[in-house]
Design a protein around this motif. Structure first.
Motif, short mmCIF file in Angstrom:
data_model
loop_
_atom_site.label_atom_id
_atom_site.label_comp_id
_atom_site.label_asym_id
_atom_site.label_seq_id
_atom_site.Cartn_x
_atom_site.Cartn_y
_atom_site.Cartn_z
N GLU A 190 84.45 44.23 75.68
CA GLU A 190 85.12 45.39 75.42
C GLU A 190 86.47 45.13 74.67
N VAL A 191 86.52 44.84 73.47
CA VAL A 191 87.51 44.43 72.80
C VAL A 191 87.62 45.58 72.33
N LYS A 192 89.22 46.43 72.37
CA LYS A 192 90.02 47.46 71.88
C LYS A 192 90.15 47.22 70.58
N ASP A 193 90.37 46.40 70.07
CA ASP A 193 90.89 45.88 68.16
C ASP A 193 89.92 44.94 67.81
N TRP A 194 89.07 45.20 67.30
CA TRP A 194 88.85 43.92 66.39
C TRP A 194 89.63 43.33 65.20
N LYS A 195 90.01 43.95 64.78
CA LYS A 195 91.52 43.20 64.04
C LYS A 195 92.45 42.18 64.09
N LYS A 196 92.73 42.54 65.96
CA LYS A 196 93.57 41.96 66.43
C LYS A 196 92.97 40.76 66.86
N PHE A 197 91.59 41.32 67.89
CA PHE A 197 91.28 39.98 68.04
C PHE A 197 90.18 38.97 67.28
N THR A 198 89.96 39.49 66.07
CA THR A 198 89.79 38.20 65.00
C THR A 198 90.59 37.60 64.72
N LEU A 199 92.12 38.06 64.44
CA LEU A 199 93.69 37.78 63.96
C LEU A 199 93.80 36.56 65.26
N LEU A 200 93.65 36.91 66.51
CA LEU A 200 94.35 35.93 67.46
C LEU A 200 92.96 34.64 67.11
N LYS A 217 102.66 31.37 68.45
CA LYS A 217 103.90 31.85 68.93
C LYS A 217 104.43 33.35 68.52
N GLY A 218 103.67 33.62 67.17
CA GLY A 218 104.34 34.78 66.62
C GLY A 218 103.05 36.24 67.28
N LEU A 219 102.52 36.17 68.15
CA LEU A 219 101.45 37.36 68.61
C LEU A 219 101.74 38.24 69.67
N PHE A 220 102.46 37.15 70.20
CA PHE A 220 102.79 37.48 71.59
C PHE A 220 104.68 37.33 71.52
N LYS A 221 104.89 38.63 73.53
CA LYS A 221 106.72 38.16 73.25
C LYS A 221 107.51 36.87 73.72
N LYS A 222 107.96 36.55 73.85
CA LYS A 222 108.10 35.02 74.01
C LYS A 222 108.05 34.63 75.47
N GLU A 223 108.74 35.30 76.85
CA GLU A 223 108.27 35.71 77.50
C GLU A 223 107.00 35.66 77.97
N PHE A 224 105.62 36.24 77.49
CA PHE A 224 104.92 36.01 77.80
C PHE A 224 104.41 34.59 77.73
N LEU A 225 104.40 34.13 76.68
CA LEU A 225 103.65 32.83 76.10
C LEU A 225 104.44 31.41 77.15
N GLN A 226 105.40 32.08 77.81
CA GLN A 226 105.61 30.95 79.23
C GLN A 226 104.28 31.22 80.01
N GLU A 227 103.57 32.12 80.14
CA GLU A 227 102.23 32.23 80.79
C GLU A 227 101.54 31.06 81.24
N LEU A 245 93.57 38.29 76.09
CA LEU A 245 95.30 37.86 75.69
C LEU A 245 95.47 38.82 74.23
N THR A 246 93.89 39.26 73.77
CA THR A 246 93.91 40.30 72.55
C THR A 246 94.90 41.45 73.24
N GLU A 247 94.54 41.83 74.67
CA GLU A 247 95.70 43.14 75.38
C GLU A 247 96.90 42.82 75.34
N GLN A 248 97.25 42.21 75.09
CA GLN A 248 98.53 41.48 75.32
C GLN A 248 99.36 40.22 73.86
N MET A 249 98.59 41.79 72.42
CA MET A 249 99.12 40.88 71.77
C MET A 249 100.72 42.36 71.11
N LEU A 250 101.17 41.39 70.34
CA LEU A 250 101.98 42.75 69.72
C LEU A 250 102.17 43.31 68.63
#
Length: 250
Positions: A190-200, A217-227, A245-250
């Motif tokens: 279930e890819v809700k946004d193919w554009k974002k998925f492809t970019l990722l 680093k430019g695609l997610f919030k700083k805090e989430f990048l600590q996962e 991960l696509t679900e969590q993108m900015l």
């Protein structure tokens, strides 16, 4: 007769057993619609034309080959589209399968086009340069696993079927070849946004040797990048990981 055009990546199959093997890799259902990409001199076309109860079309960019095919195989009259596969409209209304000895210089673009038509294309049997076929079929954790692997495996089950020796072609290519079969998943991811998925996926594999935290680093919030997942490299992530991960993108 016809001439071989290097600019179009033309290497024509001449081994009849291999031609039959490729056609036999296509599961045929009555009434199915089938498109052959790049029939060339008709090596597998002649066998495809014999399949009963199938609506067949072929797309060929080279006008000389179109004329040759029409003269050589009368049954193909009215079934040829003299265009580029990459620029044509969908050749059928409703679902259609795709088969072909794909021109190697555009084979990855062909598969990106298939993804654009994924809702209509339940099945692809294609011959590729062996390295490309292996990339598409590779699982995570494999050095061949990359952008095409993830994007296609989000929608299709990929099977690497067999190698094709250079001597099966005229002229023999300088690379080995392989045939794969892509069957649409009953439940695609279930890819809700193919554009974002492809970019990722493209961004992650753009620096595949680095931990994901750097390229992404430019695609997610700083805090989430600590996962912890961001300490991994792109090839370590499963298709499901990329989808999540696509679900969590900015």
């Amino acid at each position: 007769m016809y001439t071989l055009k290097k600019s179009l990546g033309q290497h024509f199959l001449k081994d009849e057993n291999m031609c039959r093997q490729i056609v036999e890799a296509l599961p045929v259902t009555p009434g199915m619609q089938l498109l052959e990409v790049g029939p060339g001199a008709g090596a597998i076309t002649k066998y495809l034309l014999e399949i009963p109860d199938v609506t067949f079309k072929a797309v060929e960019l080279d006008t000389e080959k179109v004329q040759y095919l029409e003269k050589t195989f009368p049954a193909i009259q009215g079934k040829l589209i003299n265009e580029s596969f990459l620029e044509m409209q969908a050749p059928f209304a409703g679902p259609f399968a795709i088969i072909g000895n794909f021109p190697y210089n555009i084979s990855t673009q062909i598969m990106f086009r298939v993804l654009e038509w994924k809702e209509q294309v339940p099945l692809v049997v294609g011959m590729f340069q062996k390295e490309v076929a292996q990339r598409i079929a590779a699982g995570h954790g494999n050095k061949d696993y990359g952008i095409l692997s993830v994007l296609l495996q989000a929608e299709y089950r990929i099977e690497y079927l067999f190698d094709v020796h250079e001597n099966c072609f005229n002229p023999p290519p300088k690379v080995k070849s392989g045939v794969i079969r892509c069957t649409r998943l009953e439940k695609p991811y279930e890819v809700k946004d193919w554009k974002k998925f492809t970019l990722l996926v493209k961004t992650a594999f753009g620096q595949r040797r680095k931990q994901l935290r750097n390229p992404l680093k430019g695609l997610f919030k700083k805090e989430f990048l600590q996962e912890p997942i961001f300490t991994k490299r792109a090839e370590e992530l499963t298709v499901a990981d990329f989808v999540a991960l696509t679900e969590q993108m900015l």
